[in-house]
Design an enzyme around this catalytic site. Sequence first.
Site, PDB file in Angstrom:
ATOM      1  N   GLY A 249      22.470  14.342  28.259  1.00 53.16           N
ATOM      2  CA  GLY A 249      21.422  13.498  27.680  1.00 53.16           C
ATOM      3  C   GLY A 249      21.746  12.025  27.785  1.00 53.16           C
ATOM      4  O   GLY A 249      21.706  11.289  26.803  1.00 53.16           O
TER       5      GLY A 249
ATOM      6  N   GLY B 252      19.331   6.043  24.966  1.00 50.45           N
ATOM      7  CA  GLY B 252      19.997   6.079  23.665  1.00 50.45           C
ATOM      8  C   GLY B 252      21.511   6.047  23.725  1.00 50.45           C
ATOM      9  O   GLY B 252      22.123   5.310  24.516  1.00 50.45           O
TER      10      GLY B 252
ATOM     11  N   GLY C 208      23.687   8.319  24.658  1.00 50.50           N
ATOM     12  CA  GLY C 208      24.323   8.890  25.850  1.00 50.50           C
ATOM     13  C   GLY C 208      24.465   7.852  26.949  1.00 50.50           C
ATOM     14  O   GLY C 208      25.521   7.761  27.613  1.00 50.50           O
TER      15      GLY C 208
ATOM     16  N   SER D  82      25.385  15.186  13.121  1.00 54.97           N
ATOM     17  CA  SER D  82      24.622  14.182  12.378  1.00 54.97           C
ATOM     18  C   SER D  82      24.878  14.351  10.887  1.00 54.97           C
ATOM     19  O   SER D  82      25.187  15.458  10.425  1.00 54.97           O
ATOM     20  CB  SER D  82      23.132  14.385  12.629  1.00 54.97           C
ATOM     21  OG  SER D  82      22.369  13.605  11.729  1.00 54.97           O
TER      22      SER D  82
ATOM     23  N   TYR E  60      16.586  20.915  11.955  1.00 55.26           N
ATOM     24  CA  TYR E  60      17.507  19.915  12.531  1.00 55.26           C
ATOM     25  C   TYR E  60      18.881  20.043  11.863  1.00 55.26           C
ATOM     26  O   TYR E  60      19.914  20.093  12.533  1.00 55.26           O
ATOM     27  CB  TYR E  60      16.944  18.513  12.342  1.00 55.26           C
ATOM     28  CG  TYR E  60      17.810  17.416  12.962  1.00 55.26           C
ATOM     29  CD1 TYR E  60      18.023  17.361  14.338  1.00 55.26           C
ATOM     30  CD2 TYR E  60      18.410  16.430  12.162  1.00 55.26           C
ATOM     31  CE1 TYR E  60      18.815  16.358  14.901  1.00 55.26           C
ATOM     32  CE2 TYR E  60      19.199  15.424  12.725  1.00 55.26           C
ATOM     33  CZ  TYR E  60      19.397  15.391  14.091  1.00 55.26           C
ATOM     34  OH  TYR E  60      20.181  14.402  14.649  1.00 55.26           O
TER      35      TYR E  60
HETATM   36  N1  LIG Z   1      20.005   8.002  16.693  1.00 52.12           N
HETATM   37  C1  LIG Z   1      20.462   8.399  15.530  1.00 52.12           C
HETATM   38  O1  LIG Z   1      20.236   7.737  14.484  1.00 52.12           O
HETATM   39  C2  LIG Z   1      21.287   9.646  15.416  1.00 52.12           C
HETATM   40  C3  LIG Z   1      21.763  10.002  14.149  1.00 52.12           C
HETATM   41  C4  LIG Z   1      22.510  11.155  14.007  1.00 52.12           C
HETATM   42  C5  LIG Z   1      22.778  11.942  15.114  1.00 52.12           C
HETATM   43  N2  LIG Z   1      22.296  11.585  16.346  1.00 52.12           N
HETATM   44  C6  LIG Z   1      22.596  12.484  17.498  1.00 52.12           C
HETATM   45  O2  LIG Z   1      22.983  11.705  18.607  1.00 52.12           O
HETATM   46  C7  LIG Z   1      22.614  12.374  19.818  1.00 52.12           C
HETATM   47  C8  LIG Z   1      21.961  11.376  20.766  1.00 52.12           C
HETATM   48  O3  LIG Z   1      20.772  10.936  20.170  1.00 52.12           O
HETATM   49  P1  LIG Z   1      20.021   9.567  20.557  1.00 52.12           P
HETATM   50  O4  LIG Z   1      19.792   8.850  19.300  1.00 52.12           O
HETATM   51  O5  LIG Z   1      20.685   8.918  21.686  1.00 52.12           O
HETATM   52  O6  LIG Z   1      18.604  10.170  21.015  1.00 52.12           O
HETATM   53  P2  LIG Z   1      17.721   9.928  22.330  1.00 52.12           P
HETATM   54  O7  LIG Z   1      17.681   8.487  22.665  1.00 52.12           O
HETATM   55  O8  LIG Z   1      16.451  10.655  22.086  1.00 52.12           O
HETATM   56  O9  LIG Z   1      18.585  10.653  23.443  1.00 52.12           O
HETATM   57  C9  LIG Z   1      18.690  12.051  23.464  1.00 52.12           C
HETATM   58  C10 LIG Z   1      19.013  12.492  24.852  1.00 52.12           C
HETATM   59  O10 LIG Z   1      18.959  13.923  24.885  1.00 52.12           O
HETATM   60  C11 LIG Z   1      18.119  14.323  25.944  1.00 52.12           C
HETATM   61  N3  LIG Z   1      17.473  15.593  25.689  1.00 52.12           N
HETATM   62  C12 LIG Z   1      16.586  15.907  24.724  1.00 52.12           C
HETATM   63  N4  LIG Z   1      16.194  17.189  24.868  1.00 52.12           N
HETATM   64  C13 LIG Z   1      16.845  17.678  25.938  1.00 52.12           C
HETATM   65  C14 LIG Z   1      16.838  18.918  26.590  1.00 52.12           C
HETATM   66  N5  LIG Z   1      16.059  19.926  26.192  1.00 52.12           N
HETATM   67  N6  LIG Z   1      17.616  19.084  27.681  1.00 52.12           N
HETATM   68  C15 LIG Z   1      18.388  18.085  28.127  1.00 52.12           C
HETATM   69  N7  LIG Z   1      18.431  16.874  27.565  1.00 52.12           N
HETATM   70  C16 LIG Z   1      17.661  16.676  26.471  1.00 52.12           C
HETATM   71  C17 LIG Z   1      17.086  13.208  26.050  1.00 52.12           C
HETATM   72  O11 LIG Z   1      16.416  13.270  27.290  1.00 52.12           O
HETATM   73  P3  LIG Z   1      14.964  12.554  27.489  1.00 52.12           P
HETATM   74  O12 LIG Z   1      15.306  11.118  27.741  1.00 52.12           O
HETATM   75  O13 LIG Z   1      14.412  13.256  28.680  1.00 52.12           O
HETATM   76  O14 LIG Z   1      14.199  12.803  26.245  1.00 52.12           O
HETATM   77  C18 LIG Z   1      18.000  11.988  25.895  1.00 52.12           C
HETATM   78  O15 LIG Z   1      18.670  11.723  27.096  1.00 52.12           O
HETATM   79  C19 LIG Z   1      21.727  13.539  19.397  1.00 52.12           C
HETATM   80  O16 LIG Z   1      22.473  14.734  19.483  1.00 52.12           O
HETATM   81  C20 LIG Z   1      21.360  13.234  17.957  1.00 52.12           C
HETATM   82  O17 LIG Z   1      21.139  14.387  17.196  1.00 52.12           O
HETATM   83  C21 LIG Z   1      21.569  10.454  16.519  1.00 52.12           C
END
Ligand SMILES: NC(=O)c1ccc[n+]([C@@H]2O[C@H](COP(=O)([O-])OP(=O)(O)OC[C@H]3O[C@@H](n4cnc5c(N)ncnc54)[C@H](OP(=O)(O)O)[C@@H]3O)[C@@H](O)[C@H]2O)c1
Length: 319
Positions: free
Chosen positions: A32, A36, A38, A161, A187
């Site tokens: 991913g 974000g 990643g 999370s 979630y």
């Molecule tokens: N942001 C926060 O405040 C926060 C807080 C706590 C935990 N987290 C955790 O941090 C991690 C990263 O989150 P983020 O904030 O960077 O979110 P994000 O910007 O939405 O990035 C998530 C990534 O996962 C990919 N993804 C989603 N569904 C997928 C699937 N079915 N198969 C393959 N890839 C998939 C997305 O691809 P697309 O670009 O195609 O959608 C994107 O590259 C997550 O596990 C989240 O639970 C984040």
Amino acid sequence: MASERTKFGHDTTTDEVLDGIDLGGKLALITGGSGGLGAETARALASKGAKVVVTARDLAKGEGVAAQIRAASGDDSVEIEELELGSMASIRAFAERFLARHDKLDLLINNAGVMACPQDTTEDGFELQFGTNHLGHFLLTGLLAPALLRAAPARVVSLSSRGHQMSPVVFDDIAFENRPYEKWSAYGQSKTANILFAVELDRRMRERGVRANALHPGVIMTDLSRHMVAEDFEFLSKRSPSGELRFKSVEAGAATSVYAATAPELEGRGALYLEDCGIAEVDDSEGAQSGVRSYALDPAAAERLWAVSEEMIDEKLEP
Ligand SMILES: NC(=O)c1ccc[n+]([C@@H]2O[C@H](COP(=O)([O-])OP(=O)(O)OC[C@H]3O[C@@H](n4cnc5c(N)ncnc54)[C@H](OP(=O)(O)O)[C@@H]3O)[C@@H](O)[C@H]2O)c1
């Protein structure tokens, strides 16, 4: 609150964590990475000499991230690969391509995730959040275990999370068949599973030099909130002691991932839950806003989740 405070904290950035660290010769896989946390994790690791393999379900979106990393760190610094974690077939095909190209994997960052989406299922019929966030990474890690073992000492990082506090894994009804679907419980359950997975993976692999930890990155404005409406922000704010969400930049959000992947002080340590670039305390008090619930670190639940997950995907994983 992190219990073993390092010099790092809430606002520490990826570049600060990596200051003085050389990742030359290391291979990192980040799921991913099309945006974000990643994308930032990949950029930061590549900037210190690691070769990064970034997965995206939308290759065009991933290519945009890869182009930026190449511009900053060189043409050979990044490979972009298609991976849909909601499809066991896609995971198997990806793992096969990866293992054909790479003998070893030093750092696996299981980062991809979805949050609080409407009720749905993956291609294989699993509840969407549990299927994507947990089962997808479960199968992926199992298939890539031989490459991790060849790289030992190697590390696996599970993006969990603080949301894990919203639900344990409800073993009697993981798929919400006998209770109404609730997007935050789903979630929370999937994020608890991410921690339990790290606990059991670490138990299985630690003697052979592969260590696994889980983490909360902080609260960061990314596309993760794509399914949230105003009421959801209100709901999350109310859970916070100050009544407000305390946001981090993306660079600070990805810092705990980079910390888990590279911190010298974590060498030989596993089954931990990290936040703010430090090790978090167990906290089961009502209304706890930081720390980790004991149900998420419970070795018996972790072993049970492994067995249940194998049953669900109909495959024994023996890393
Ligand atoms: N942001 C926060 O405040 C926060 C807080 C706590 C935990 N987290 C955790 O941090 C991690 C990263 O989150 P983020 O904030 O960077 O979110 P994000 O910007 O939405 O990035 C998530 C990534 O996962 C990919 N993804 C989603 N569904 C997928 C699937 N079915 N198969 C393959 N890839 C998939 C997305 O691809 P697309 O670009 O195609 O959608 C994107 O590259 C997550 O596990 C989240 O639970 C984040």
